[in-house]
Write an enzyme that holds these catalytic residues in place. Structure first.
Site, PDB file in Angstrom:
ATOM      1  N   GLU A   1       0.823  -1.208   0.000  1.00  0.00           N
ATOM      2  CA  GLU A   1       0.000   0.000   0.000  1.00  0.00           C
ATOM      3  C   GLU A   1       0.860   1.262   0.000  1.00  0.00           C
ATOM      4  O   GLU A   1       0.517   2.252  -0.665  1.00  0.00           O
ATOM      5  CB  GLU A   1      -0.953  -0.012   1.191  1.00  0.00           C
ATOM      6  CG  GLU A   1      -2.003  -1.109   1.117  1.00  0.00           C
ATOM      7  CD  GLU A   1      -3.187  -0.843   2.013  1.00  0.00           C
ATOM      8  OE1 GLU A   1      -4.083  -0.076   1.605  1.00  0.00           O
ATOM      9  OE2 GLU A   1      -3.202  -1.391   3.137  1.00  0.00           O
TER      10      GLU A   1
ATOM     11  N   GLU B   1      -5.067  -9.174   3.202  1.00  0.00           N
ATOM     12  CA  GLU B   1      -5.875  -8.922   4.402  1.00  0.00           C
ATOM     13  C   GLU B   1      -7.103  -9.821   4.504  1.00  0.00           C
ATOM     14  O   GLU B   1      -7.589 -10.109   5.610  1.00  0.00           O
ATOM     15  CB  GLU B   1      -6.301  -7.447   4.427  1.00  0.00           C
ATOM     16  CG  GLU B   1      -5.201  -6.470   4.797  1.00  0.00           C
ATOM     17  CD  GLU B   1      -4.320  -6.064   3.623  1.00  0.00           C
ATOM     18  OE1 GLU B   1      -3.500  -5.147   3.788  1.00  0.00           O
ATOM     19  OE2 GLU B   1      -4.440  -6.686   2.526  1.00  0.00           O
TER      20      GLU B   1
END
Length: 265
Positions: free
Chosen positions: A117, A137
Site C-alpha cells: 500500500e 488482508e
C-alpha cells in the site's frame, strides 16, 4: 539508543531516502505505525526534491503483526478503535501520495499488505523480477485500509484490484509490470544502486514542474478529465514564475536541448 524502524536521510542534492529496517520481517506493528507516520511528517517538513522508499532485509515486508495490532481489537469487537486506526492509515497514505515531489518505491523481495500500500501511494514502483506483492488482508477477514485497493484499481483497473484483493494472492513483479502496477523492472544485481540513481535523477530535475504534473494527474484521478483540464492552465502557467523555468529556457536558447540544470526553485 535503539534505531527507529523507519529512518529518513536527506542528502545535499535534496534526495530523501526512507529506509524501513524492522527485522526480521519488517512486520507492521505499533512501533512501525508510529515511525512511518513520523517519517511522512519529516518529509513534509524537509520538502525534499525526490523521495526513495526502500527496505533492509531479505523481504520488504512479511505483512502485519496481527497478534499485536489487530487481534486485541478483534477480540473486543472494538469497531471504534478499528475505525480510528484505519483513519490514521488512510491519512498516512494520503499524505505520502500528496508530497509535492516525485516518490519512488523500491521492492527487492516479498512486499505484502501495508508495504504494498505504501508502494502504491508512491509515484513510481521499481522492482526486481524476484519481487512479489500481495494484499492478503482477506485471510484474516479484513480489507486493505491505507488506500491500496483504490490506488491499485487506478493503476490496473477495478477488475484486477478485485482479483488481487479478494483472492489474497501473491503476484510476481513481472505480471504486475504487465498490468501497469510495477513501473520498471530492474535486475537484482545492483538493484539498490539503480533505484537510487532513478530517484536521484528525479531529484535533479525541475521539482516545481514535477509537482505540477502530480497535481494534474491527481485531479484526473479524483475528479475526472475535465477537472484536470480546468487546473492545467493555472498549474502550468505558474511555472513561468520559477527560477528553474527561466534558467532552463535560457539554457535551451543558448546551448540547446538537455543542458539545463535545476535547483528546485
Amino acid at each position: 539508543m535503539t534505531t527507529p524502524p523507519v529512518t529518513v536521510d536527506v542528502d545535499a542534492a535534496g534526495l530523501a531516502v526512507v529506509t524501513i529496517d524492522h527485522p526480521p520481517l519488517n512486520l507492521y506493528d505499533e512501533a512501525l505505525h508510529g515511525a512511518l507516520r513520523d517519517a511522512v511528517a519529516e518529509l513534509e517538513r524537509a520538502r525534499p526534491r525526490a523521495v526513495l522508499v526502500r527496505a533492509e532485509g531479505k523481504v520488504v515486508s512479511g505483512g502485519v503483526d496481527v497478534k499485536q495490532v489487530f487481534h486485541p481489537m478483534a477480540q473486543a469487537g472494538d469497531v471504534e478503535r478499528g475505525t480510528a486506526y484505519f483513519a490514521e492509515l488512510v491519512d498516512t497514505g494520503r499524505r505520502l501520495h500528496h508530497l509535492p515531489c516525485p516518490t519512488v518505491f523500491a521492492a527487492h523481495g516479498l512486499t505484502l499488505t501495508w508495504a504494498f500500500e505504501v508502494a502504491l501511494a508512491c509515484d513510481l514502483i521499481v522492482a526486481t523480477p524476484a519481487a512479489s506483492f500481495g494484499l492478503i488482508e482477506a485471510t484474516v477477514g479484513l480489507t486493505p485500509a491505507m488506500g491500496g485497493t483504490q490506488r491499485l484499481a487506478e493503476r490496473a483497473g477495478a477488475g484486477r484490484a478485485r482479483l488481487l484483493v479478494m483472492t489474497a494472492g501473491r503476484f510476481g513483479a513481472e505480471e504486475l509490470e504487465r498490468w501497469g502496477v510495477v513501473d520498471r523492472l530492474v535486475p537484482e544485481d545492483g538493484f539498490d544502486e539503480k533505484a537510487r540513481e532513478l530517484a536521484a535523477s528525479l531529484a535533479a530535475g525541475p521539482t516545481r514542474a514535477h509537482a505540477a504534473t502530480k497535481e494534474i494527474l491527481r485531479r484526473l484521478a479524483e475528479d475526472g478529465l475535465e477537472a484536470a483540464n480546468e487546473v492545467t492552465a493555472g498549474v502550468a502557467g505558474d511555472l513561468f514564475g520559477t527560477d528553474d523555468l527561466r534558467g532552463a529556457m535560457a539554457s535551451f536558447v543558448e546551448q540547446g536541448h538537455g543542458k539545463a540544470t535545476f535547483r528546485g526553485e
